[in-house]
Write an enzyme that holds these catalytic residues in place. Structure first.
Site, PDB file in Angstrom:
ATOM      1  N   GLY A  37       0.825  -1.206   0.000  1.00 40.94           N
ATOM      2  CA  GLY A  37       0.000   0.000   0.000  1.00 40.94           C
ATOM      3  C   GLY A  37       0.853   1.246   0.000  1.00 40.94           C
ATOM      4  O   GLY A  37       2.073   1.198   0.143  1.00 40.94           O
ATOM      5  N   GLY A  74       0.946   5.352   1.575  1.00 43.02           N
ATOM      6  CA  GLY A  74       0.377   6.298   2.522  1.00 43.02           C
ATOM      7  C   GLY A  74       0.739   7.718   2.168  1.00 43.02           C
ATOM      8  O   GLY A  74       1.128   8.019   1.035  1.00 43.02           O
ATOM      9  N   PHE A 105       3.300   9.529   3.136  1.00 38.73           N
ATOM     10  CA  PHE A 105       4.713   9.837   2.921  1.00 38.73           C
ATOM     11  C   PHE A 105       5.554   8.624   2.522  1.00 38.73           C
ATOM     12  O   PHE A 105       6.767   8.639   2.703  1.00 38.73           O
ATOM     13  CB  PHE A 105       5.302  10.460   4.195  1.00 38.73           C
ATOM     14  CG  PHE A 105       4.672  11.767   4.561  1.00 38.73           C
ATOM     15  CD1 PHE A 105       4.908  12.903   3.811  1.00 38.73           C
ATOM     16  CD2 PHE A 105       3.834  11.864   5.659  1.00 38.73           C
ATOM     17  CE1 PHE A 105       4.325  14.116   4.146  1.00 38.73           C
ATOM     18  CE2 PHE A 105       3.248  13.068   5.998  1.00 38.73           C
ATOM     19  CZ  PHE A 105       3.491  14.204   5.239  1.00 38.73           C
ATOM     20  N   GLY A 106       4.944   7.594   1.999  1.00 43.04           N
ATOM     21  CA  GLY A 106       5.746   6.457   1.581  1.00 43.04           C
ATOM     22  C   GLY A 106       4.909   5.233   1.274  1.00 43.04           C
ATOM     23  O   GLY A 106       3.677   5.279   1.295  1.00 43.04           O
ATOM     24  N   VAL A 138       4.382   0.823   1.781  1.00 45.54           N
ATOM     25  CA  VAL A 138       4.535  -0.253   2.756  1.00 45.54           C
ATOM     26  C   VAL A 138       4.700  -1.567   2.002  1.00 45.54           C
ATOM     27  O   VAL A 138       3.900  -1.890   1.126  1.00 45.54           O
ATOM     28  CB  VAL A 138       3.327  -0.338   3.706  1.00 45.54           C
ATOM     29  CG1 VAL A 138       3.525  -1.464   4.718  1.00 45.54           C
ATOM     30  CG2 VAL A 138       3.122   0.985   4.438  1.00 45.54           C
ATOM     31  N   LYS A 159       7.634   0.140   6.267  1.00 49.48           N
ATOM     32  CA  LYS A 159       7.175   1.426   5.747  1.00 49.48           C
ATOM     33  C   LYS A 159       8.389   2.231   5.318  1.00 49.48           C
ATOM     34  O   LYS A 159       9.200   2.659   6.143  1.00 49.48           O
ATOM     35  CB  LYS A 159       6.383   2.187   6.815  1.00 49.48           C
ATOM     36  CG  LYS A 159       5.852   3.533   6.349  1.00 49.48           C
ATOM     37  CD  LYS A 159       5.053   4.191   7.465  1.00 49.48           C
ATOM     38  CE  LYS A 159       4.514   5.545   7.049  1.00 49.48           C
ATOM     39  NZ  LYS A 159       3.726   6.174   8.137  1.00 49.48           N
ATOM     40  N   ASP A 214      -5.229  11.263  12.147  1.00 49.25           N
ATOM     41  CA  ASP A 214      -5.576  10.669  10.852  1.00 49.25           C
ATOM     42  C   ASP A 214      -6.227   9.293  11.032  1.00 49.25           C
ATOM     43  O   ASP A 214      -5.890   8.340  10.325  1.00 49.25           O
ATOM     44  CB  ASP A 214      -4.328  10.557   9.972  1.00 49.25           C
ATOM     45  CG  ASP A 214      -4.669  10.319   8.500  1.00 49.25           C
ATOM     46  OD1 ASP A 214      -5.799  10.683   8.089  1.00 49.25           O
ATOM     47  OD2 ASP A 214      -3.821   9.784   7.768  1.00 49.25           O
TER      48      ASP A 214
END
Length: 312
Positions: free
Chosen positions: A2, A4, A6-7, A9, A25, A130
């Site tokens: 996946g 997110g 800022f990066g 996974v 991550k 979040d």
């Protein structure tokens, strides 16, 4: 696995001998705010330890084989993915979450927030900023773990701690409380709003950003209206009723003893979600009160279901 804020996974193996499966991550350092996000998450993970928070195994801050800066966080792997996948992804269509599983996930998530806000034993209150289904991970036993603290903020409770609460608007559209858009600082009440939206979403299987929500209509108002008109059965996830056979075949007996019991439980859960997601931060229910209400709802549901099963 996946992507997110800022990066990305990825799934990996940390120890070939022990075959320890992990989630890695990898922070995209070219994105603005990525390094700050990495440090924020490290700070939160340094202060916290709870059964309903995603466990970090290690953190890496070094250079890669090309001499570029490299930062990563290594987490315990959650074999059952996240709540968003279970709510919407076709890969879980044949084994959708039943009502009791959703109740347990709701309680687990609320307990994680309660710990972050008031019980992490570090004289600070941590605001997640979040909370959403994609950040609620599920392990082998379907126990929920809240993760992704890249946007988290600290609220000072003691002068001996660092105040890191000065932040811009944070979160994900649909889950961010309305006061953030008006310039308010992040708060525990903001997390509670996000939690309320997640709880309602679990019951109706509709995201707060669905196309139907426009011209003043949102997920909160949509469900509140159905509750007021006694039409919840028309808006909830149909898989919650007769989840073994009836709903899957498109046929539901809403008056069956089991479904009456389930609707009573669903109604209680939605009421908690609505209390959490009212517009005014001051009028939102406290997370401890939400946990108490959810636990009472679960206990009542199990007792009534036990009685029904006894006479079937």
């Amino acid at each position: 696995m996946g992507v997110g804020h800022f990066g990305s996974v990825s799934k990996g193996v940390l120890d070939l001998d022990k075959n320890t499966v992990v989630a890695v991550k990898i922070i995209s350092l070219d994105l603005k705010g990525a390094t700050k996000s990495f440090m924020a998450e490290c700070d939160v993970l340094r202060y916290t330890r709870h059964r309903n928070l995603l466990k970090v195994i290690t953190a890496c801050s070094s250079t890669d084989f090309h001499g570029n800066d490299f930062k990563a966080l290594v987490y315990e792997f959650m074999s059952n993915g996240n709540l968003q996948q279970w709510t919407y992804n076709d890969q879980h269509a044949e084994r959708a979450l039943n009502l009791l599983q959703r109740v347990n996930i709701a309680i687990d998530t609320a307990c994680a927030l309660d710990y972050l806000h008031d019980n992490c034993n570090c004289n600070i209150s941590i605001v997640h900023c979040d909370l959403k289904p994609a950040n609620i991970l599920l392990d082998n036993n379907m126990v929920a773990h809240v993760g992704d603290f890249g946007l988290a903020g600290f609220h000072l409770l003691s002068s001996s701690c660092i105040n890191n609460s000065s932040v811009a608007i944070k979160g994900t559209i649909g889950y961010t409380p309305p006061e953030y858009g008006l310039g308010s600082r992040v708060s525990k009440e903001g997390d509670i709003y996000s939690y309320g939206i997640v709880l309602i979403e679990m019951m109706v299987a509709k995201p707060p950003t669905a196309g139907m929500f426009k011209e003043g209509l949102d997920l909160h108002k949509y469900v509140k209206k159905a509750l007021f008109k006694n039409q919840l059965s028309k808006v909830i996830d149909p898989r919650l009723l007769d989840d073994c056979n009836g709903a899957r075949n498109g046929v539901q007996d809403e008056n069956s003893a089991a479904n009456v019991c389930k609707m009573k439980c669903i109604k209680s859960l939605i009421k908690v979600g609505l209390k959490c997601s009212v517009d005014s931060p001051q009028n939102r229910i406290k997370i401890k009160d939400a946990i108490n209400d959810l636990q009472d709802t679960k206990d009542t549901f199990l007792k009534e279901l036990c009685i029904i099963n006894r006479y079937m």
